[in-house]
Design a protein around this motif. Structure first.
Motif, mmCIF file in Angstrom:
data_model
loop_
_atom_site.group_PDB
_atom_site.id
_atom_site.type_symbol
_atom_site.label_atom_id
_atom_site.label_comp_id
_atom_site.label_asym_id
_atom_site.label_seq_id
_atom_site.Cartn_x
_atom_site.Cartn_y
_atom_site.Cartn_z
ATOM 1 N N THR A 44 0.679 -1.183 0.107
ATOM 2 C CA THR A 44 0.152 -0.015 0.052
ATOM 3 C C THR A 44 0.791 1.198 -0.026
ATOM 4 N N LEU A 45 2.154 1.285 0.710
ATOM 5 C CA LEU A 45 2.689 2.497 0.961
ATOM 6 C C LEU A 45 3.684 2.747 -0.170
ATOM 7 N N ILE A 46 4.203 1.613 -0.879
ATOM 8 C CA ILE A 46 4.884 1.787 -2.160
ATOM 9 C C ILE A 46 4.084 2.227 -3.223
ATOM 10 N N ARG A 47 2.785 1.583 -3.533
ATOM 11 C CA ARG A 47 2.028 2.042 -4.474
ATOM 12 C C ARG A 47 1.487 3.692 -4.160
ATOM 13 N N LYS A 48 1.476 3.989 -2.864
ATOM 14 C CA LYS A 48 0.817 5.410 -2.538
ATOM 15 C C LYS A 48 2.037 6.289 -2.867
ATOM 16 N N ALA A 49 3.244 6.094 -2.405
ATOM 17 C CA ALA A 49 4.333 7.005 -2.696
ATOM 18 C C ALA A 49 4.821 7.247 -4.121
ATOM 19 N N VAL A 50 4.873 5.928 -4.721
ATOM 20 C CA VAL A 50 5.077 6.063 -6.245
ATOM 21 C C VAL A 50 4.170 6.821 -7.053
ATOM 22 N N LYS A 51 2.582 6.907 -6.695
ATOM 23 C CA LYS A 51 1.691 7.604 -7.595
ATOM 24 C C LYS A 51 1.882 9.089 -7.156
ATOM 25 N N LEU A 52 2.238 9.258 -5.742
ATOM 26 C CA LEU A 52 2.300 10.756 -5.331
ATOM 27 C C LEU A 52 3.546 11.575 -6.473
ATOM 28 N N ALA A 53 4.720 10.581 -6.492
ATOM 29 C CA ALA A 53 5.728 11.086 -7.286
ATOM 30 C C ALA A 53 5.385 11.259 -8.669
ATOM 31 N N LEU A 54 4.588 10.425 -9.161
ATOM 32 C CA LEU A 54 4.096 10.515 -10.661
ATOM 33 C C LEU A 54 3.423 11.519 -10.724
ATOM 34 N N ASN A 55 2.328 11.818 -9.690
ATOM 35 C CA ASN A 55 1.526 12.993 -9.927
ATOM 36 C C ASN A 55 2.291 14.381 -9.868
ATOM 37 N N ASP A 56 3.404 14.302 -8.861
ATOM 38 C CA ASP A 56 4.275 15.620 -8.587
ATOM 39 C C ASP A 56 5.170 15.800 -9.939
ATOM 40 N N LEU A 57 5.501 14.798 -10.445
ATOM 41 C CA LEU A 57 6.097 15.122 -11.663
ATOM 42 C C LEU A 57 5.432 15.392 -12.844
ATOM 43 N N LYS A 58 4.042 15.001 -13.041
ATOM 44 C CA LYS A 58 3.255 15.136 -14.072
ATOM 45 C C LYS A 58 2.687 16.843 -13.863
ATOM 46 N N GLU A 59 2.557 17.195 -12.618
ATOM 47 C CA GLU A 59 2.005 18.576 -12.181
ATOM 48 C C GLU A 59 3.032 19.530 -12.552
ATOM 49 N N LYS A 60 4.427 19.214 -12.217
ATOM 50 C CA LYS A 60 5.562 20.215 -12.548
ATOM 51 C C LYS A 60 5.969 20.135 -13.901
ATOM 52 N N ASN A 61 5.610 19.185 -14.705
ATOM 53 C CA ASN A 61 5.962 19.235 -16.205
ATOM 54 C C ASN A 61 4.908 19.084 -17.193
ATOM 55 N N THR A 62 4.795 20.331 -17.727
ATOM 56 C CA THR A 62 3.642 20.277 -18.976
ATOM 57 C C THR A 62 3.891 19.298 -19.967
ATOM 58 N N GLY A 63 2.845 18.475 -20.032
ATOM 59 C CA GLY A 63 2.713 17.446 -21.326
ATOM 60 C C GLY A 63 3.516 16.120 -20.700
ATOM 61 N N ALA A 64 3.915 16.047 -19.401
ATOM 62 C CA ALA A 64 4.575 14.674 -18.958
ATOM 63 C C ALA A 64 3.622 13.822 -18.470
ATOM 64 N N LEU A 65 3.907 12.621 -18.966
ATOM 65 C CA LEU A 65 3.057 11.318 -18.100
ATOM 66 C C LEU A 65 1.268 11.418 -18.435
ATOM 67 N N LEU A 66 1.153 12.118 -19.844
ATOM 68 C CA LEU A 66 -0.204 12.013 -19.975
ATOM 69 C C LEU A 66 -0.791 10.547 -20.220
ATOM 70 N N SER A 67 -2.193 10.058 -19.801
ATOM 71 C CA SER A 67 -2.499 8.952 -19.855
ATOM 72 C C SER A 67 -2.653 8.697 -21.320
ATOM 73 N N THR A 68 -2.640 7.153 -21.380
ATOM 74 C CA THR A 68 -2.791 6.644 -22.672
ATOM 75 C C THR A 68 -3.982 7.385 -23.574
ATOM 76 N N ASN A 69 -5.043 7.275 -22.891
ATOM 77 C CA ASN A 69 -6.252 7.937 -23.356
ATOM 78 C C ASN A 69 -6.064 9.389 -23.825
ATOM 79 N N ALA A 70 -5.455 10.182 -23.096
ATOM 80 C CA ALA A 70 -5.231 11.544 -23.360
ATOM 81 C C ALA A 70 -4.092 11.824 -24.205
#
Length: 470
Positions: A341-367
């Motif tokens: 649970t903690l690893i899943r949570k921490a990695v998702k927070l890091a991915l969201n943080d990277l996505k928020e700080k970098n325009t166009g980064a880590l867009l979903s497959t659908n997007a």
């Protein structure tokens, strides 16, 4: 010499030295020193791990294990020399530790001590000699120490030196891992900030034995996209547990030299630290990584494997000359059933943080799929605007686009519309699925405040934690 067995023993000795340094209130130096004898058959190598931390408690060595290989019995007698002293000790103590001895009470032999003559210092040195080639061991140890440097352990400088001797020119000493700058305990930098800084340096060096930034790839840090996250849980009957995660995506503009092969590798070795030392990852942690919806971040995970105790992620759709680095570090009391649970949570927070700080980064497959339609849609909308004979209609459209009348050109209008469409898609993609709007505003000039997605997700996961009996 069995490189894997000797390397594992060195890892254990280095990890113990790190703990002794962390227990000290002073600046410490941890040195790994290899001395190669003059050419002989087979060559003799003396390995030493020393530190200036608190003196050894000896019990840590009593439990030291070394899987003796019958084929290597002639290459090492299994004896370790141990020298140690505490800050308040008046003597320096010497011991021999025989790892081949089965009876634990007979493993440690105390030798005559020597006086410190009134000087005040503390430290420990552990050394042993083996026969065999050292090349493979140097590569493994250098890589291991470069991992340790990611942690930016406060008040500890780490170095690795090799001395080679021959009959003609005497001795030559070279530094494979230079002593890093110490991070004072009083530093205001948080654990996550230190971890982020350490991983950035690791990426700049491609994780290998380069002492400096790889200038053929990185002229500055603009190529790095960095995200961090820390997940925690705390209950009345628990001291709590924290999992920190850092993710870096490095994208190079051109092919690199052969020495920089790692920068473009489609595989990611997940670096996992425990007790301030690189550690193998648990099956529960692997399950946590597998459970992440990577496609919601535009990543397709081809496979995840346990490679010599380390998690290895392989991607299907990384851009050319791109690489992903991930590091995770737990803090506090370890509860294995929370790892997933903690690893899943921490990695998702890091991915969201990277996505928020970098325009166009880590867009979903659908997007990404929707964005592929943006040029055609922008061309159609732009054509409708420019083909209209209603000047008021054109003026209102240009005003919404933020353009002036003199800028009314086909390409300018289309590019502006395309940017607005993609910006709206990216903004909507940053929200969790349940909060995404069916049709976000494309031409809204005023920035609206998005809900705190991370806090909402955190509250949900915190509710999930309540099901655990801590």
């Amino acid at each position: 010499m069995d490189v894997s067995l000797v390397h594992q023993l060195c890892q254990n000795l280095i990890s113990s030295a790190i703990q002794r340094c962390r227990m000290s209130d002073h600046l410490c130096r941890l040195s790994v020193f290899l001395k190669l004898s003059p050419p002989s058959d087979p060559p003799l190598v003396r390995i030493s791990v020393s530190d200036t931390g608190v003196g050894s408690c000896l019990e840590e060595f009593q439990c030291l294990k070394y899987a003796m290989d019958p084929e290597s019995a002639e290459k090492w007698d299994g004896v370790i020399s141990l020298t140690t002293t505490g800050i308040n000790d008046s003597d320096i103590y010497y011991y021999h530790l025989n790892l081949k001895e089965i009876v634990s009470t007979r493993r440690l032999t105390k030798l005559p001590s020597s006086s410190k003559n009134g000087t005040t210092f503390s430290g420990t040195e552990v050394s042993f000699s083996v026969f065999g080639s050292v090349d493979g061991l140097l590569v493994k140890l250098t890589y291991f120490l470069n991992k340790v440097l990611i942690l930016r352990i406060p008040n500890v400088a780490i170095e690795m030196l090799v001395e080679e001797s021959d009959d003609i020119s005497g001795s030559r000493c070279k530094t494979l891992v230079p002593a890093n700058d110490c991070f004072p305990l009083t530093s205001a930098a948080s654990n996550v900030e230190r971890l982020k800084s350490g991983l950035e340096d690791y990426v700049f060096k491609h994780g290998n034995n380069l002492n400096d930034i790889c200038h053929s790839c990185f002229s500055s840090g603009v190529h790095l996209k960095v995200g961090s996250g820390a997940a925690c849980t705390k209950r009345r009957r628990s001291t709590g547990q924290v999992m920190e995660a850092i993710i870096i995506i490095s994208e190079l503009s051109k092919p690199t030299t052969s020495s920089c092969f790692r920068a473009c590798d489609v595989k990611t070795e997940v670096l996992y630290f425990k007790d301030f030392s690189p550690s193998s990852i648990s099956q529960s942690s692997l399950n946590g990584l597998t459970s992440i919806d990577w496609k919601s971040y535009g990543l397709i995970l081809r496979s995840i494997a346990d490679h010599d105790g380390y998690a290895l992620l392989e991607w299907e759709n990384l851009p050319p000359y791109a690489h992903i680095d991930i590091v995770m570090k737990p803090e506090g009391m370890q509860k294995s059933h929370l790892d997933r649970t903690l690893i899943r949570k921490a990695v998702k927070l890091a991915l969201n943080d990277l996505k928020e700080k970098n325009t166009g980064a880590l867009l979903s497959t659908n997007a990404l799929k929707i964005c592929s339609y943006a040029p055609d849609l922008a061309r159609t909308i732009g054509g409708l605007i420019l083909s209209s004979n209603d000047l008021d209609f054109q003026g209102e459209c240009l005003s919404l686009l933020g353009l002036q009348c003199q800028e009314i050109k086909g390409e300018t209008t289309e590019d502006c519309i395309k940017r607005k469409i993609i910006s709206a898609i990216e903004m909507n993609d940053r929200k969790p699925q349940r909060n995404r709007e069916a049709a976000p505003f494309l031409f809204e000039d005023d920035y609206f405040q998005e809900p705190d997605v991370l806090d909402e997700e955190y509250e949900e996961d915190e509710q999930a934690f309540s099901s655990f009996d801590l």
